[in-house]
Structure formats: structure tokens, C-alpha cells
Motif scaffolding. Structure first.
Motif, PDB file in Angstrom:
ATOM      1  N   LEU A 117      -8.511   0.935  -6.671  1.00  0.00           N
ATOM      2  CA  LEU A 117      -8.437   2.474  -7.384  1.00  0.00           C
ATOM      3  C   LEU A 117      -8.266   3.278  -6.045  1.00  0.00           C
ATOM      4  O   LEU A 117      -7.309   4.062  -6.184  1.00  0.00           O
ATOM      5  CB  LEU A 117      -9.891   2.908  -7.912  1.00  0.00           C
ATOM      6  CG  LEU A 117      -9.781   4.230  -8.582  1.00  0.00           C
ATOM      7  CD1 LEU A 117      -8.799   4.386  -9.536  1.00  0.00           C
ATOM      8  CD2 LEU A 117     -11.207   4.502  -8.996  1.00  0.00           C
ATOM      9  N   THR A 118      -8.809   3.108  -4.957  1.00  0.00           N
ATOM     10  CA  THR A 118      -8.647   3.926  -3.809  1.00  0.00           C
ATOM     11  C   THR A 118      -6.962   3.751  -3.380  1.00  0.00           C
ATOM     12  O   THR A 118      -6.524   4.821  -2.796  1.00  0.00           O
ATOM     13  CB  THR A 118      -9.411   3.589  -2.719  1.00  0.00           C
ATOM     14  OG1 THR A 118     -11.112   3.615  -3.054  1.00  0.00           O
ATOM     15  CG2 THR A 118      -9.319   4.338  -1.441  1.00  0.00           C
ATOM     16  N   TRP A 119      -6.471   2.545  -3.241  1.00  0.00           N
ATOM     17  CA  TRP A 119      -5.288   2.254  -2.837  1.00  0.00           C
ATOM     18  C   TRP A 119      -4.256   3.013  -3.808  1.00  0.00           C
ATOM     19  O   TRP A 119      -3.355   3.656  -3.381  1.00  0.00           O
ATOM     20  CB  TRP A 119      -4.977   0.648  -2.857  1.00  0.00           C
ATOM     21  CG  TRP A 119      -3.859   0.579  -2.311  1.00  0.00           C
ATOM     22  CD1 TRP A 119      -2.959   0.258  -1.058  1.00  0.00           C
ATOM     23  CD2 TRP A 119      -2.447   0.144  -3.195  1.00  0.00           C
ATOM     24  NE1 TRP A 119      -2.001   0.076  -1.109  1.00  0.00           N
ATOM     25  CE2 TRP A 119      -1.426  -0.053  -2.445  1.00  0.00           C
ATOM     26  CE3 TRP A 119      -2.223   0.329  -4.688  1.00  0.00           C
ATOM     27  CZ2 TRP A 119      -0.029  -0.162  -2.889  1.00  0.00           C
ATOM     28  CZ3 TRP A 119      -0.864   0.096  -5.126  1.00  0.00           C
ATOM     29  CH2 TRP A 119      -0.064  -0.167  -4.282  1.00  0.00           C
ATOM     30  N   TRP A 120      -4.434   2.841  -5.288  1.00  0.00           N
ATOM     31  CA  TRP A 120      -3.635   3.643  -6.057  1.00  0.00           C
ATOM     32  C   TRP A 120      -3.682   5.058  -5.907  1.00  0.00           C
ATOM     33  O   TRP A 120      -2.699   5.664  -6.028  1.00  0.00           O
ATOM     34  CB  TRP A 120      -4.209   3.109  -7.376  1.00  0.00           C
ATOM     35  CG  TRP A 120      -3.116   3.652  -8.520  1.00  0.00           C
ATOM     36  CD1 TRP A 120      -2.064   3.419  -8.853  1.00  0.00           C
ATOM     37  CD2 TRP A 120      -3.702   4.763  -9.531  1.00  0.00           C
ATOM     38  NE1 TRP A 120      -1.600   4.066  -9.797  1.00  0.00           N
ATOM     39  CE2 TRP A 120      -2.309   4.899 -10.255  1.00  0.00           C
ATOM     40  CE3 TRP A 120      -4.686   5.780  -9.589  1.00  0.00           C
ATOM     41  CZ2 TRP A 120      -2.334   5.960 -11.139  1.00  0.00           C
ATOM     42  CZ3 TRP A 120      -4.590   6.707 -10.745  1.00  0.00           C
ATOM     43  CH2 TRP A 120      -3.733   6.968 -11.322  1.00  0.00           C
ATOM     44  N   VAL A 121      -5.024   5.672  -5.997  1.00  0.00           N
ATOM     45  CA  VAL A 121      -5.046   6.888  -5.717  1.00  0.00           C
ATOM     46  C   VAL A 121      -4.434   7.487  -4.520  1.00  0.00           C
ATOM     47  O   VAL A 121      -3.732   8.507  -4.202  1.00  0.00           O
ATOM     48  CB  VAL A 121      -6.494   7.497  -5.847  1.00  0.00           C
ATOM     49  CG1 VAL A 121      -6.689   8.932  -5.335  1.00  0.00           C
ATOM     50  CG2 VAL A 121      -7.108   7.039  -7.057  1.00  0.00           C
ATOM     51  N   ALA A 122      -4.715   6.845  -3.237  1.00  0.00           N
ATOM     52  CA  ALA A 122      -4.063   7.168  -2.025  1.00  0.00           C
ATOM     53  C   ALA A 122      -2.648   7.108  -2.062  1.00  0.00           C
ATOM     54  O   ALA A 122      -1.916   7.923  -1.269  1.00  0.00           O
ATOM     55  CB  ALA A 122      -4.833   6.324  -0.837  1.00  0.00           C
ATOM     56  N   ARG A 123      -2.143   6.194  -2.810  1.00  0.00           N
ATOM     57  CA  ARG A 123      -0.561   5.897  -2.739  1.00  0.00           C
ATOM     58  C   ARG A 123      -0.189   7.012  -3.510  1.00  0.00           C
ATOM     59  O   ARG A 123       0.939   7.605  -2.938  1.00  0.00           O
ATOM     60  CB  ARG A 123      -0.435   4.579  -3.514  1.00  0.00           C
ATOM     61  CG  ARG A 123       1.152   4.317  -3.579  1.00  0.00           C
ATOM     62  CD  ARG A 123       1.277   2.865  -4.231  1.00  0.00           C
ATOM     63  NE  ARG A 123       2.741   2.655  -4.353  1.00  0.00           N
ATOM     64  CZ  ARG A 123       3.306   2.721  -5.488  1.00  0.00           C
ATOM     65  NH1 ARG A 123       2.721   3.351  -6.567  1.00  0.00           N
ATOM     66  NH2 ARG A 123       4.673   2.513  -5.439  1.00  0.00           N
ATOM     67  N   ARG A 124      -0.667   7.567  -4.347  1.00  0.00           N
ATOM     68  CA  ARG A 124      -0.188   8.687  -5.342  1.00  0.00           C
ATOM     69  C   ARG A 124      -0.380   9.591  -4.566  1.00  0.00           C
ATOM     70  O   ARG A 124       0.585  10.595  -4.681  1.00  0.00           O
ATOM     71  CB  ARG A 124      -0.830   8.613  -6.740  1.00  0.00           C
ATOM     72  CG  ARG A 124      -0.380   7.664  -7.706  1.00  0.00           C
ATOM     73  CD  ARG A 124      -0.991   7.667  -9.138  1.00  0.00           C
ATOM     74  NE  ARG A 124      -0.407   9.030  -9.846  1.00  0.00           N
ATOM     75  CZ  ARG A 124       0.533   9.169 -10.270  1.00  0.00           C
ATOM     76  NH1 ARG A 124       1.446   8.127 -10.522  1.00  0.00           N
ATOM     77  NH2 ARG A 124       0.598  10.126 -10.861  1.00  0.00           N
ATOM     78  N   ALA A 125      -1.309   9.929  -3.936  1.00  0.00           N
ATOM     79  CA  ALA A 125      -1.653  11.412  -3.215  1.00  0.00           C
ATOM     80  C   ALA A 125      -0.721  11.554  -1.906  1.00  0.00           C
ATOM     81  O   ALA A 125      -0.435  12.381  -1.828  1.00  0.00           O
ATOM     82  CB  ALA A 125      -3.114  11.151  -2.829  1.00  0.00           C
ATOM     83  N   LEU A 126      -0.428  10.274  -1.242  1.00  0.00           N
ATOM     84  CA  LEU A 126       0.221  10.323  -0.083  1.00  0.00           C
ATOM     85  C   LEU A 126       1.755   9.908  -0.181  1.00  0.00           C
ATOM     86  O   LEU A 126       2.445  10.181   0.688  1.00  0.00           O
ATOM     87  CB  LEU A 126      -0.243   9.354   0.923  1.00  0.00           C
ATOM     88  CG  LEU A 126      -1.673   9.439   1.329  1.00  0.00           C
ATOM     89  CD1 LEU A 126      -2.362   8.391   2.168  1.00  0.00           C
ATOM     90  CD2 LEU A 126      -1.963  10.722   2.023  1.00  0.00           C
TER      91      LEU A 126
END
Length: 457
Positions: free
Chosen positions: A177-186
Motif C-alpha cells: 500500500l505504501t509503494w502504491w500510494v508513494a508511486r501515485r503521489a510521487l
């Protein structure tokens, strides 16, 4: 600046690693807490079971004709023993392995729960009792019974396995979930980085212009816009200064060279004067070549002709002629350039970037120079110049490109001007066009590689 170090990892990777580490620690702490709570709860549960069983046995006790306590057969399960007030076994059975422990508990004056030393698979309870005997007498004694812990331990192990499995799943889910959120956010930041890098090479006039929003991305865009403004202003100032200085120097230098050439046309010049005039004329020509390099560099940095293309083979031929490599009889020259290769660079700039490298090879080659070109990856062409000269020492592979630098190995006289500016200007021109000049390992002693943007076919 040490807090920004960690160069090998992206921010997203660091964020995922941090989340995984924190989640793992939390899961471990939670598992330990659950096991402690479960162990205490299990111990209390075992003690309640022993208390209930002992109460059931005591309530069913009777007194035989001899005044000894006794119990029905259905209450005398394995490990249940009934002792009289003297500690004598009157009913039930005692496991051989626990006979001493039972004997110690047979005279207990109060209820006791005990796990025998040296074992952890059973728990014992001693329950003192008093029952009515014949003729109104009171008969005392102790009931000792045991409870096996194996079923409870299996439950604890199962709970541990469930905690471990759930913990691993939690770590994986949190990391994913962190990877997905960070990927979308960054993702916007990564796109801005790529765009800014492209602008820095091709169009310094572009800006993000994300508006006056309060978000972090909008703030980053405004910061990058201001940075690009400063970079663009600095580059334009440098270009103007370079062009103005070159133009200011060209006029008096042309006059010096013209007057020296005219003076050399006189027939009755003294030998020493003629030698001095020839040296002045040659120095003026070298300075003129350096000034032309500076002007070409200013034009290249300004993006002049950036959309033009040329045949690389023809530009290489012009560079060879400019460097004098084709007419040097002391050097064997081998050229292997595909005539179909084209680059997105004007031919004069290719010549200006390549000629100092070729001249450097001509000056230091023992007897052989090889020039080759190939497409190293889509959008990039590499021109390799190899010579069998003394080579470039590892500690000079970068310093020879410094302005005014002269080294002791191949590359010591870095350009046709003899001023130590040739290789420096060649690299600056190449980089301004989206390429580079560098020293690399090759089949001969020395290899210089000029990379340029390739034209699409």
C-alpha cells in the motif's frame, strides 16, 4: 547535507523500507504481547480447571468404615489421589514420575497450584478438605490431582503461528500500500524531474507554471521555475559574455594577423625579424581558432541549429581535415563510419567538437589512429577515436578536460590551438548538444568517445 545522502535508493524505496521496518517492529511487539497475555490467560484457565475438578472430587468424597476418606470410581481419573490427614494415600493413583511431588503436596495446609521442577508438561493442585465421618467425627485430608498442559501448549503454538502469518500479511500489505500510494503521489515529481532535465538540455524557456496552489507539488513547481529562471539567466549571461569577448578579440587579432602576413610578403626581411613575424602569425591563427571555438560554443549553448541534422561520415571527414590527420604521413589512419548514420547536430559543431580530439590523437599516436562510430542506444551515437600513443593515466581522465590543463600523457596538449582549451571546449560543445566527450578503455592505448544525439531514421 548528510540527511539527504542515501544516494543508491529512491525516496519511494526508502519510504517502503521504513514502513516495512515499522510494521515489522509493531507486529513483533504485538505478537509478544499477545503471547504474554495468552500465557497468563492459559495459566489462569488451567488453575480454574484444577480448582473445579478438585472441588468436584471433594464434594463426592465419602468416609469408609475405617474412617478413611474415599471417592467414587468415576471421580478417580488418572492422576487423582486422595490422602488422609496423615498423608497416607487412601484412594486414587499416583504417577511414578511424580510420586515425590505428590508426597510433598499430601500434607498441604492450604490450596496450592504447582508446576513440578524439571518439567513443564503438567500442573498439580493440592486441595485440603474436611468431611463428616461416622459418629459426627471430622475427617481431614488432601486431594491432589494433575492437568496435562500439552493441549494448552498446542493452542499457544497455533496462536503464535496465526500471529506470525497475520504479521507477515500485514507487513506485505502495508509495504504494498505504501509503494502504491508513494508511486501515485510521487508520479508528478518524477514527471517534473524528467521534464526539467529535458528542458535543461533543449529549451530553458519552458516553465511548469502550476499556479498558486498550496499543495507540495505546486510549491515544488514554483521552486523549480525560479531555479530554471536563475539557471537560464546565468547561461544567457555566460553566452553573451563569451560572444562579446570573442567578437572584441577577433577584430584586433585579425589586424595583427593581417599585418604580420603583409610584413612577411617583403623580400628583404632580416632572418630574425622574419622568424618573429612567422611566430606572431602562427600565434594569431591559433588564437583565432580558439576564438572561433568560443563563438561556436556560445551558439551551441544558445541552441542555434539544434534542430539541424547532418551526415556523421561527412562531418568526420571535415574534422579529420581540420585536425590534419588525413595529411599526416607518419600516422596510419583507419576510418570506419557508417555513411547512413545522421546526428541531430549541425556539421560545423560536430567538427568543432571532434577536431580537438582527432588532433590530440594525431599529436600523440605512435603510428596508428582508428576512428569508428556506432549507435550505442536509441537516440545516441558514439564516435570512438583510438590511438596507440602513451595513453591517459587514470588520474588524468577527467583533469585533461579542465580549461588550460595540460597533462603528461596522451591528452597533454589538448587542442589544435595549443592553449589547453581544445578538449575542454570539445566537451562543453558536446554537452551543450546533449552529448559528451570522455576517456574510455579501448583496443589501443588511448580511446576518446564523443557521444552525440542521433537523428531518427
Amino acid at each position: 547535507m548528510s540527511r539527504w545522502r542515501g544516494a543508491g535508493d529512491s525516496f519511494r524505496t526508502q519510504l517502503v523500507a521504513l514502513t516495512a521496518s515499522i510494521t515489522t517492529l509493531a507486529v513483533i511487539a504485538l505478537t509478544v504481547l499477545v503471547q504474554l497475555v495468552l500465557a497468563q490467560s492459559t495459566n489462569r484457565g488451567i488453575d480454574r480447571v484444577l480448582a473445579d475438578r478438585s472441588a468436584a472430587v471433594v464434594s463426592a468424597l465419602t468416609v469408609d468404615d475405617q474412617g478413611r476418606p474415599d471417592a467414587p470410581a468415576d471421580q478417580l481419573a488418572a492422576g487423582v489421589a486422595v490422602y488422609d490427614g496423615t498423608g497416607t494415600l487412601t484412594a486414587g493413583s499416583v504417577p511414578d514420575a511424580d510420586r515425590d511431588t505428590y508426597a510433598d503436596l499430601a500434607t498441604a495446609g492450604r490450596p496450592r497450584n504447582l508446576t513440578p521442577a524439571g518439567t513443564d508438561d503438567i500442573r498439580l493442585r493440592a486441595e485440603p478438605f474436611t468431611v463428616a465421618g461416622p459418629g459426627g467425627t471430622r475427617v481431614t485430608g488432601v486431594v491432589v490431582l494433575t492437568e496435562r498442559l500439552a493441549p494448552y501448549e498446542r493452542s499457544e503454538r497455533l496462536a503464535l503461528l496465526v500471529c506470525i502469518g497475520a504479521g507477515i500479511l500485514m507487513v506485505l500489505l502495508a509495504s504494498g500500500l505504501t509503494w502504491w500510494v508513494a508511486r501515485r503521489a510521487l508520479a508528478p515529481v518524477a514527471e517534473m524531474t524528467r521534464t526539467a532535465d529535458d528542458w535543461s538540455e533543449h529549451d530553458l524557456g519552458q516553465r511548469f507554471d502550476l499556479g498558486s496552489g498550496n499543495g507540495e507539488i505546486a510549491g515544488l513547481g514554483r521552486t523549480l521555475d525560479r531555479l530554471l529562471d536563475r539557471v537560464s539567466a546565468a547561461i544567457r549571461s555566460e553566452q553573451r559574455l563569451t560572444a562579446e569577448v570573442a567578437h572584441e578579440l577577433r577584430t584586433p587579432l585579425t589586424a595583427v594577423q593581417a599585418n604580420a602576413d603583409l610584413a612577411l610578403l617583403e623580400d628583404d626581411l632580416p632572418p630574425r625579424l622574419e622568424e618573429s613575424l612567422q611566430e606572431i602569425a602562427q600565434a594569431a591563427r591559433r588564437m583565432g581558432a580558439a576564438i572561433q571555438d568560443l563563438l561556436d560554443l556560445a551558439r551551441a549553448a544558445g541552441g542555434t541549429g539544434a534542430a539541424e541534422r547532418c551526415a556523421l561520415g561527412e562531418a568526420v571527414e571535415e574534422a579529420l581535415a581540420a585536425a590534419g590527420a588525413e595529411t599526416d604521413r607518419d600516422v596510419g589512419l583507419v576510418v570506419d563510419v557508417d555513411p547512413t548514420i545522421q546526428v541531430l547536430v549541425p556539421a560545423p559543431l560536430v567538427v568543432r567538437a571532434l577536431a580537438p580530439v582527432l588532433d590530440n590523437a594525431r599529436r600523440h599516436a605512435a603510428g596508428r589512429i582508428e576512428v569508428s562510430a556506432r549507435v550505442v542506444r536509441p537516440g545516441l551515437v558514439a564516435v570512438s577515436v583510438d590511438d596507440d600513443g602513451p595513453g591517459v593515466r587514470p588520474d588524468e581522465r577527467e583533469t585533461i578536460f579542465e580549461p588550460g590543463r595540460t597533462g603528461s600523457s596522451s591528452g597533454g596538449d589538448s587542442g589544435p590551438s595549443g592553449t589547453g582549451l581544445g578538449l575542454s571546449l570539445a566537451r562543453r560543445i558536446a554537452r551543450s548538444l546533449g552529448g559528451d566527450v570522455a576517456v574510455a578503455d579501448g583496443p589501443l592505448h588511448t580511446r576518446f568517445v564523443l557521444t552525440l544525439p542521433a537523428a531518427p531514421r
